[in-house]
Design an enzyme around this catalytic site. Structure first.
Site, PDB file in Angstrom:
ATOM      1  N   SER A 243       0.936  -0.903   0.223  1.00 58.60           N
ATOM      2  CA  SER A 243      -0.329   0.156  -0.284  1.00 58.60           C
ATOM      3  C   SER A 243       0.555   1.410  -0.103  1.00 58.60           C
ATOM      4  CB  SER A 243      -0.878   0.370   1.067  1.00 58.60           C
ATOM      5  OG  SER A 243      -0.099   1.125   1.856  1.00 58.60           O
ATOM      6  N   CYS A 244      -0.029   2.642   0.182  1.00 57.63           N
ATOM      7  CA  CYS A 244       1.235   3.879  -0.462  1.00 57.63           C
ATOM      8  C   CYS A 244       1.349   4.464   1.089  1.00 57.63           C
ATOM      9  CB  CYS A 244      -0.382   4.407  -1.408  1.00 57.63           C
ATOM     10  SG  CYS A 244      -0.612   3.379  -2.722  1.00 57.63           S
TER      11      CYS A 244
END
Lengths: 424, 104
Positions: B102-103
């Site tokens: 995920s970012c």
């Protein structure tokens, strides 16, 4: 008359329509009834939405009646689905009626959900805040672009994953090109705002595409996770209080699977259905299969993926109804043309184990296309694809250049880039 | 891959400082890793770390923001307050799990 068994497809978009055509050709209709359910009458050529804001395509290029692509012998049911009752092998429709199934294919896709972000549907929505992933959005943005006089254009991705992850980059490239033609480029600042740490999800392509953004004078702001849209001050604000002002915000809202998937208890936190990435069968139910954007498999959400998946899924469904083990495996193959502006384009070709790399792509019709390199031929291939979509792809006719299994031919693979796939 | 001494024990870490062997992790290691990031662990932090731990054991991946919200019942703004600048990356590191895809 003998009792027919039912194959039920939910969703008559790209994936569902292709499956209806495959099934019609391969399944014995004296024992099986095939039904397909969708609530909306229009089939959209979604790759075309990207071109509407720049007047390259008009509304009539991108929509045709869904029924036209459903073959005779498949029953089309125009209805909204209330929920799937997977324990009882039944689907309840919005009018309360029920459809029974022996085999269910979920092809209900993904959609932008702007209401997931605070303020996105506020006073600026469809005035200064636009999207281009819906027909209405692309149409409204086209009108907005016609009146554009200059200012700050912010191209923005809310959250990954999104459908067609290259489209916001393409939008930026096309906007640069279009603004130059209009004599407005020097009056327009283009800013690309993304939650990713690079320009794109895949490292090698990301490097090349970042370079292209820089060349075109498009500023990139990475690691931006939107908390809200401030409609009064016309700015987007991140969770860690970074702010970006906009005159025009072209955003890709949070993408989610169908709400019906959530109501049915079959989805993950984004309403995607947990799916075996090789067999495309639901991980929870043996007689439910999932295809296209509705799955959670780790490849791009794109029409090419649905097309390749369909070739695997039809074999696995035939195996399943014969009572055989599922023998076909999807490798994650995606094949995407990227418009890079000024009449040129790129081609990406990748799968679960190999990210997009440079090279040449063998193309039977006109000779090789540049992979991960810019060319006019790539642009014309993308434009020609509209014809192929309506006439070959949806009808599950073979497309004369690509197999569902990705080929390594012509690819320049850096050492270590090709990953062995873990057995799962 | 290298090793580091922390909280009286030796752990294997990658170049970014993420533990590569979860078996070497314990609550004291977590507190020491947090301190290196300038975070003093409180009960609210542990609610997040425990959720990551449970969820990783079930799913085999570090949960993303939406899963934290929906399944873990943890608000995004609280996560940012507890683990500033990249909450999931930091929480995963402290919890002894790999850097999330995920970012944040």
């Amino acid at each position: 008359m003998k009792n027919l068994k039912n194959i039920l497809i939910l969703g008559a978009g790209t994936a569902g329509t292709i499956m209806a055509n495959h099934l019609r050709k391969k399944v014995d209709l004296s024992s099986w009834r095939i039904q397909i359910v969708d609530e909306h009458p229009g089939h959209f050529y979604q790759p075309g939405f990207l071109f509407m804001p720049f007047g390259i395509y008009t509304e009539k290029d991108v929509v045709k009646p869904k029924r036209r692509f459903i073959p005779r012998g498949v029953e089309y049911v125009e209805a909204a689905v209330e929920r799937i009752d997977a324990e009882k092998n039944r689907v309840r429709l919005a009018d309360g009626s029920e459809l029974r199934y022996d085999v269910l294919i979920i092809a209900t896709g993904t959609r932008p959900v702007p209401s997931q972000t605070e303020g996105m549907e506020g006073g600026d929505w469809r005035k200064r805040v636009h999207d281009f992933y819906t027909f209405e959005g692309a149409r409204a943005l086209a009108a907005k672009m016609r009146d554009w006089k200059g200012g700050r254009l912010v191209v923005h991705i809310s959250e990954m994953p999104i459908k067609c992850p290259v489209a916001p980059l393409e939008f930026s490239f096309l906007a640069d090109s279009w603004l130059r033609d209009q004599g407005l480029r020097d009056k327009t600042e283009i800013v690309y705002v993304t939650p990713l740490s690079g320009a794109f999800t895949k490292p090698i392509a990301s490097g090349i595409l970042s370079h292209l953004l820089e060349e075109k004078g498009i500023r990139v702001l990475n690691d931006f996770n939107i908390a809200r849209v401030d409609n009064e001050q016309h700015k987007i604000v991140s969770w860690d209080e970074k702010e970006v002002d906009y005159d025009l915000l072209v955003t890709v809202p949070v993408n989610m699977g169908a709400a019906m998937i959530e109501r049915s208890g079959l989805g993950d936190e984004l309403n995607y259905v947990p799916t075996d990435k090789h067999t495309l069968r639901s991980r929870q139910h043996k007689n439910i299969f999932v295809i296209g954007d509705a799955t959670d498999v780790p490849t791009s959400k794109a029409g090419s993926v649905a097309h390749f998946e369909a070739e695997v899924l039809i074999q696995n469904i035939l195996d399943f109804i014969r009572g055989d083990p599922l023998c076909s495996r999807f490798d994650g193959h995606a094949n995407c043309f990227i418009e890079s502006g000024r009449g040129k384009g790129f081609l990406l070709d990748f799968n679960y184990s190999l990210e997009p790399v440079p090279g040449r792509f063998p193309f039977a019709a006109f000779g090789p296309l540049a992979l991960l390199g810019e060319s006019r031929l790539n642009h014309w291939s993308k434009m020609a694809f509209k014809w192929a979509y309506w006439n070959l792809l949806l009808k599950a006719r073979p497309i004369p250049f690509v197999d569902h299994k990705m080929s390594l031919a012509g690819k320049e693979i850096p050492s270590g880039a090709l990953k062995a796939e873990a057995a799962t | 891959m290298s090793q580091k001494q922390i909280a009286g024990t030796t752990v294997d870490v990658n170049v970014e400082g993420y533990l590569t062997n979860h078996a070497q992790w314990n609550r004291d290691v977590a507190a020491a890793l947090a301190k290196e990031l300038g975070i003093e662990l409180t009960e609210a932090h542990w609610k997040v770390l425990d959720f990551i731990d449970r969820d990783f054991k079930e799913k085999g991946v570090v949960p993303g923001m939406r899963r934290m919200n929906k399944v873990g019942g943890i608000l995004t703004k609280d996560l940012y307050a507890l683990f500033p600048d990249g909450p999931i990356k930091k929480a995963a590191l402290i919890a002894g799990y790999p850097k999330p895809a995920s970012c944040v």
